[in-house]
Scaffold this motif. Sequence first.
Motif, mmCIF file in Angstrom:
data_model
loop_
_atom_site.group_PDB
_atom_site.id
_atom_site.type_symbol
_atom_site.label_atom_id
_atom_site.label_comp_id
_atom_site.label_asym_id
_atom_site.label_seq_id
_atom_site.Cartn_x
_atom_site.Cartn_y
_atom_site.Cartn_z
ATOM 1 N N TYR A 88 41.295 54.358 -75.148
ATOM 2 C CA TYR A 88 39.926 53.968 -74.815
ATOM 3 C C TYR A 88 38.885 54.708 -75.645
ATOM 4 O O TYR A 88 37.706 54.330 -75.642
ATOM 5 N N ILE A 89 39.303 55.742 -76.352
ATOM 6 C CA ILE A 89 38.387 56.418 -77.280
ATOM 7 C C ILE A 89 38.081 55.510 -78.462
ATOM 8 O O ILE A 89 36.968 55.506 -79.000
ATOM 9 N N TYR A 90 39.081 54.701 -78.826
ATOM 10 C CA TYR A 90 38.975 53.865 -80.016
ATOM 11 C C TYR A 90 38.689 52.390 -79.700
ATOM 12 O O TYR A 90 38.065 51.699 -80.517
ATOM 13 N N PHE A 91 39.158 51.942 -78.549
ATOM 14 C CA PHE A 91 39.027 50.532 -78.199
ATOM 15 C C PHE A 91 38.580 50.390 -76.750
ATOM 16 O O PHE A 91 39.145 51.025 -75.862
ATOM 17 N N LYS A 92 37.584 49.550 -76.538
ATOM 18 C CA LYS A 92 37.020 49.376 -75.206
ATOM 19 C C LYS A 92 38.062 48.900 -74.205
ATOM 20 O O LYS A 92 38.110 49.354 -73.055
ATOM 21 N N ASP A 93 38.917 47.961 -74.639
ATOM 22 C CA ASP A 93 39.937 47.394 -73.769
ATOM 23 C C ASP A 93 40.991 46.687 -74.616
ATOM 24 O O ASP A 93 40.932 46.732 -75.860
ATOM 25 N N LYS A 94 41.934 46.040 -73.983
ATOM 26 C CA LYS A 94 43.006 45.353 -74.706
ATOM 27 C C LYS A 94 42.456 44.210 -75.560
ATOM 28 O O LYS A 94 42.969 43.924 -76.635
ATOM 29 N N GLU A 95 41.403 43.583 -75.087
ATOM 30 C CA GLU A 95 40.781 42.492 -75.837
ATOM 31 C C GLU A 95 40.195 42.987 -77.152
ATOM 32 O O GLU A 95 40.272 42.314 -78.180
ATOM 33 N N ALA A 96 39.619 44.184 -77.127
ATOM 34 C CA ALA A 96 39.074 44.777 -78.352
ATOM 35 C C ALA A 96 40.193 45.075 -79.341
ATOM 36 O O ALA A 96 40.029 44.913 -80.558
ATOM 37 N N LEU A 97 41.335 45.501 -78.831
ATOM 38 C CA LEU A 97 42.507 45.718 -79.670
ATOM 39 C C LEU A 97 42.950 44.406 -80.321
ATOM 40 O O LEU A 97 43.280 44.357 -81.509
ATOM 41 N N LEU A 98 42.962 43.360 -79.521
ATOM 42 C CA LEU A 98 43.348 42.041 -80.011
ATOM 43 C C LEU A 98 42.455 41.612 -81.168
ATOM 44 O O LEU A 98 42.936 41.143 -82.207
ATOM 45 N N GLN A 99 41.166 41.805 -81.001
ATOM 46 C CA GLN A 99 40.233 41.403 -82.050
ATOM 47 C C GLN A 99 40.389 42.254 -83.301
ATOM 48 O O GLN A 99 40.303 41.750 -84.429
ATOM 49 N N VAL A 129 46.014 33.065 -78.763
ATOM 50 C CA VAL A 129 45.661 33.933 -77.638
ATOM 51 C C VAL A 129 44.156 33.946 -77.412
ATOM 52 O O VAL A 129 43.375 34.202 -78.329
ATOM 53 N N LYS A 130 43.744 33.629 -76.185
ATOM 54 C CA LYS A 130 42.332 33.627 -75.777
ATOM 55 C C LYS A 130 41.463 32.740 -76.668
ATOM 56 O O LYS A 130 40.279 33.019 -76.893
ATOM 57 N N ALA A 131 42.041 31.666 -77.174
ATOM 58 C CA ALA A 131 41.300 30.761 -78.057
ATOM 59 C C ALA A 131 40.358 29.870 -77.265
ATOM 60 O O ALA A 131 40.656 29.444 -76.152
ATOM 61 N N ASP A 132 39.205 29.578 -77.853
ATOM 62 C CA ASP A 132 38.275 28.594 -77.308
ATOM 63 C C ASP A 132 38.590 27.222 -77.901
ATOM 64 O O ASP A 132 39.399 27.099 -78.822
ATOM 65 N N ARG A 133 37.942 26.198 -77.394
ATOM 66 C CA ARG A 133 38.042 24.868 -77.996
ATOM 67 C C ARG A 133 37.524 24.915 -79.426
ATOM 68 O O ARG A 133 36.581 25.648 -79.739
ATOM 69 N N VAL A 134 38.132 24.114 -80.304
ATOM 70 C CA VAL A 134 37.729 24.140 -81.706
ATOM 71 C C VAL A 134 36.318 23.597 -81.913
ATOM 72 O O VAL A 134 35.698 23.865 -82.948
ATOM 73 N N ASP A 135 35.797 22.837 -80.950
ATOM 74 C CA ASP A 135 34.436 22.307 -81.085
ATOM 75 C C ASP A 135 33.418 23.122 -80.288
ATOM 76 O O ASP A 135 32.273 22.694 -80.111
ATOM 77 N N GLU A 136 33.817 24.296 -79.826
ATOM 78 C CA GLU A 136 32.880 25.181 -79.139
ATOM 79 C C GLU A 136 31.831 25.663 -80.139
ATOM 80 O O GLU A 136 32.161 26.218 -81.191
ATOM 81 N N ARG A 137 30.570 25.411 -79.827
ATOM 82 C CA ARG A 137 29.493 25.718 -80.778
ATOM 83 C C ARG A 137 29.256 27.213 -80.965
ATOM 84 O O ARG A 137 29.024 27.685 -82.074
ATOM 85 N N GLU A 138 29.293 27.964 -79.868
ATOM 86 C CA GLU A 138 28.976 29.386 -79.940
ATOM 87 C C GLU A 138 30.003 30.197 -79.156
ATOM 88 O O GLU A 138 29.721 30.647 -78.034
ATOM 89 N N PRO A 139 31.189 30.407 -79.730
ATOM 90 C CA PRO A 139 32.201 31.222 -79.046
ATOM 91 C C PRO A 139 31.688 32.635 -78.810
ATOM 92 O O PRO A 139 30.940 33.187 -79.624
ATOM 93 N N ALA A 140 32.096 33.219 -77.700
ATOM 94 C CA ALA A 140 31.622 34.560 -77.356
ATOM 95 C C ALA A 140 32.316 35.639 -78.185
ATOM 96 O O ALA A 140 31.700 36.645 -78.542
ATOM 97 N N MET A 141 33.585 35.428 -78.488
ATOM 98 C CA MET A 141 34.358 36.447 -79.183
ATOM 99 C C MET A 141 34.338 36.214 -80.698
ATOM 100 O O MET A 141 34.431 35.080 -81.166
ATOM 101 N N ASP A 142 34.233 37.305 -81.442
ATOM 102 C CA ASP A 142 34.169 37.192 -82.899
ATOM 103 C C ASP A 142 35.400 36.504 -83.473
ATOM 104 O O ASP A 142 35.301 35.739 -84.430
ATOM 105 N N MET A 143 36.568 36.795 -82.921
ATOM 106 C CA MET A 143 37.786 36.187 -83.468
ATOM 107 C C MET A 143 37.767 34.674 -83.250
ATOM 108 O O MET A 143 38.265 33.913 -84.086
#
Length: 211
Positions: free
Chosen positions: A48-59, A112-126
Amino acid sequence: MNRQEQRSEETKQFILKAARGLFASMGYESVTIRQIAKAAGCSHTTIYIYFKDKEALLQALTIPGLLELQASLESILNDTSLTGLQAVKRMSSELIRFCLMHRTMYTVFFMVKADRVDEREPAMDMNKLRNQLFALLSEGLGRCFDEQLPESRLLAYSRIYYYMLQGIVSTYAYSEESTESLMGRLGETFDEATDVVLSGLLQRHLEEGQI
């Protein structure tokens, strides 16, 4: 970089390496932070010093590779010496090659944790990158037609084409054959698959125009 900074960077890389191996072998959802810490040889609080959570690790694991692929596809798409069909076929080959090179992480990179391909503004950078990759392929596909397609029709065609590419990758996701060997042995078959689907989409468009 002083010794403390070097140790800190080494710890971070150990964590990323451990996460990569566990995500590839067990699947993202099944892996816990404690398992990653054990594999990395550190405490779970250290992570947690380096990554906020597992999702941050994923990204952190997916974004560099996706950026690399994005640059390759953009370079092909921006090559003015290529026709639309030539560009799409080269982009397709590059996408297949990239996925086969990273086949143990294929699901992590794209699913993993993918949005729809036509999502205009995905929340996650990946997911922004994933959707940008799809958009690049879709733009190339759109150039294959003599006229601009309606957005809904281009999206449908792009999805169909993308399904075909992902199907090729999925077929060899667990193959022990090297990427170089697979591309050398089956590259022409992969090219023919893209030709067949592209020809089918172009023919479908012509038929729809005659209705």
